[in-house]
Design an enzyme around this catalytic site. Structure first.
Site: not given
Ligand code: F6P
Length: 362
Positions: A76, A138, A140, A175, A278, A285-286
């Protein structure tokens, strides 16, 4: 009665509602200021009908809620706003309209809660006279000028819980589990959650990786009886001499978005080392969920500090955290330090290496 505005720009982050609540309560209790909520980031400034007065009842019960009651918009930008003219999309500079609306709405100050994109726009508007105060947000944690943004603590908790859950299934099935985490060009979430969750390998954009040390680590673990490995990989991580991996949205806008590196690494580990692998992409979700107590605490303090600056008529600043102290820094100084990236020689990476965590550059 003096009046301030608040908007939440960019991607959402847990704690936005705590800032809004804090701004409303502090404004009314400490300063008798009226608060206008602008909807959907800067869209609400360009289109002033997307505005309403925020009172106590609007912020009741929202402290523990993720998201933002004001809505957000990460495309925006008023300097480059998409408009439809005669059925065709055009990009227009609507910054004059945004500046006009600050006066039209009689805003003495505008509190802008956002990450680097939103705060860069804020700085440009400030340069043209807008009375803006920034609040760094944020997941991040890549905003400069502050020790931590709100939202990061919650994202780190979510990512750590995911690593905990992957551990049990990894161990059961022998795994290699590769978990892709957000963070754009900074590896804060992958590094911090990787340490907290006990990952064996952490791959971040600040340390380009080679797959061989990673494979060696997985094999060495198997040799010592641990037939599974956990890898936390930042979405912006890249191989040595290679490039970051982007995925494009399906809507044809051609805006690149990071993503896909974990699948690539899982496939390569399978192909090159015959280790069953995998991939899990934790994704948005974070950005969701109940904010941690730390994020609520930080967001609440940021909101209150922003109101105090507004009441004192101080603008062009961003509230910040230094140690345990809340203060403020000029927006341009904060932006000059942005993006704030992980120091490959810093304490976090050194600590992780000391724990035996591999970064792929060994
Ligand atoms: O900046 C926050 C963030 O979640 C990044 O970690 C991620 O790369 C990006 O936003 C995702 O953006 P969007 O919500 O537009 O997919």
């Amino acid at each position: 009665m003096r009046r301030i505005g608040i908007l939440t720009g960019g991607g959402d982050a847990p704690g936005l509602n705590a800032v809004i609540r804090s701004v409303v309560h502090t404004s009314s209790n400490e300063f008798n200021l009226e608060v206008l909520g602008l909807r959907n980031g800067f869209d609400g400034l360009v289109e002033p009908d997307m505005v309403h007065v925020l009172g106590r009842s609007d912020v009741r019960g929202i402290l523990s809620h993720g998201g933002t009651i004001l809505g957000a918009a990460n495309r925006g930008n008023p300097f480059a706003r998409k408009v439809i003219v005669n059925g065709r999309e055009e990009i227009r500079d609507m910054s004059a309209q945004a500046l006009h609306n600050i006066e039209h709405l009689k805003l003495d100050s505008l509190i802008v809660v956002g990450g680097d994109g939103t705060l860069r726009i804020s700085k440009e508007l400030c340069d043209r006279g807008a009375p803006i105060i920034g609040v760094p947000k944020t997941i991040d944690n890549d905003m400069g000028g502050t020790d931590q943004t709100f939202g990061f603590s919650t994202a780190m908790r979510t990512a750590t819980e995911a690593i905990d859950k992957l551990h049990t299934t990894a161990e059961s099935h022998h795994r290699v589990m590769v978990l892709e985490l957000m963070g754009r060009d900074a590896g804060w979430i992958a590094l911090s959650a990787g340490i907290s969750g006990g990952a064996d390998v952490i791959l971040i954009p600040e340390i380009p990786f080679d797959l061989q040390p990673v494979i060696q680590r997985c094999r060495a673990r198997a040799k010592h009886g641990s037939h599974f490995s956990i890898m936390a990989i930042a979405e912006g991580a890249l191989p040595k001499g290679g490039h970051q991996k982007f995925k494009f949205p399906a809507n044809g806008l051609q805006i690149p978005r990071l993503g896909g590196i974990a699948q690539q690494v899982a496939d390569q580990i399978h192909e090159q080392a015959n280790l069953e692998s995998r991939c899990t992409v934790l994704g948005h979700l974070q950005r969701g969920g109940t904010p941690t107590p730390f994020d609520r605490w930080l967001a609440t303090r940021y909101g209150a500090a922003a109101v105090r600056l507004a009441a004192a008529g101080k603008h062009g600043l961003m509230v910040n955290l230094r140690g345990r102290h809340i203060g403020a820094i000029p927006l341009d100084e904060a932006l000059a330090e942005t993006p704030k990236r992980v120091d490959p020689a810093g304490d976090l990476v050194t600590t992780a290496r000391g724990l035996g965590i591999v970064f792929g550059d060994e």
